[in-house]
Design a protein around this motif. Structure first.
Motif, PDB file in Angstrom:
ATOM      1  N   LEU A  58      -6.744   0.996   2.581  1.00  0.00           N
ATOM      2  CA  LEU A  58      -5.309   1.309   2.518  1.00  0.00           C
ATOM      3  C   LEU A  58      -4.703   1.400   3.913  1.00  0.00           C
ATOM      4  O   LEU A  58      -3.628   0.841   4.179  1.00  0.00           O
ATOM      5  CB  LEU A  58      -5.074   2.613   1.748  1.00  0.00           C
ATOM      6  N   PRO A 118       0.801  -1.224   0.000  1.00  0.00           N
ATOM      7  CA  PRO A 118       0.000   0.000   0.000  1.00  0.00           C
ATOM      8  C   PRO A 118       0.835   1.277   0.000  1.00  0.00           C
ATOM      9  O   PRO A 118       0.276   2.374  -0.084  1.00  0.00           O
ATOM     10  CB  PRO A 118      -0.816  -0.115   1.288  1.00  0.00           C
ATOM     11  N   ASN A 119       2.150   1.146   0.059  1.00  0.00           N
ATOM     12  CA  ASN A 119       3.025   2.320   0.046  1.00  0.00           C
ATOM     13  C   ASN A 119       3.930   2.375  -1.179  1.00  0.00           C
ATOM     14  O   ASN A 119       4.778   3.253  -1.279  1.00  0.00           O
ATOM     15  CB  ASN A 119       3.874   2.336   1.320  1.00  0.00           C
ATOM     16  N   ALA A 161      -0.968   1.442   4.958  1.00  0.00           N
ATOM     17  CA  ALA A 161      -0.574   2.648   4.224  1.00  0.00           C
ATOM     18  C   ALA A 161      -0.230   3.752   5.207  1.00  0.00           C
ATOM     19  O   ALA A 161      -0.930   3.980   6.173  1.00  0.00           O
ATOM     20  CB  ALA A 161      -1.698   3.101   3.296  1.00  0.00           C
TER      21      ALA A 161
END
Length: 138
Positions: free
Chosen positions: A125, A59-60, A130
């Motif tokens: 996310l 998610p990053n 995230a």
């Protein structure tokens, strides 16, 4: 490519992304300046974001700076080049949606910043870790 309706959070039998992932497609491929998750987030494709995260997409991930570049003038994926170097959470919070239409052509930028879909994607996310909201795009 995003292929889901905005309002439809669940994939139908015709969705190709889950089938690709079930057959071993990498949800987070290297060698591309833009990731599938960045595209799905930008399209506000809730089902696509969910499928990619469940399959292990980072998610990053901001893409590979040295990866394949899509020319905005000659590639159907060209409009997504503006996502390179941007974290999915940043894309969600700061860019207007750019949906993939049923006709197969990219739709116009639209403002869905406060919609239920955007909220659900943000929640997903964050639940998957995230945290990166920095801008690395140059």
């Amino acid at each position: 490519m995003p292929s889901h309706e905005f309002e439809e959070p669940a994939c139908e039998d015709t969705c190709i992304l889950p089938r690709l992932l079930q057959n071993g497609a990498n949800p987070d491929p290297s060698g591309f300046q833009v990731t599938p998750l960045q595209i799905a987030v930008h399209a506000r494709d809730l089902a696509g974001v969910n499928a990619l995260l469940e399959a292990g997409a980072d998610p990053n991930n901001t893409g590979d700076a040295q990866g394949v570049y899509w020319d905005p003038k000659t590639s159907v994926l060209g409009p997504y080049t503006k996502l390179r170097g941007l974290a999915p959470l940043y894309i969600l919070r700061h860019l207007k949606a750019y949906p993939w239409c049923e006709s197969g052509m990219l739709g116009e930028d639209i403002d869905l910043m406060n919609g239920e879909t955007t909220t659900a994607i943000e929640r997903l996310l964050l639940n998957y870790g995230a945290f990166n909201i920095s801008v690395e795009n140059k």
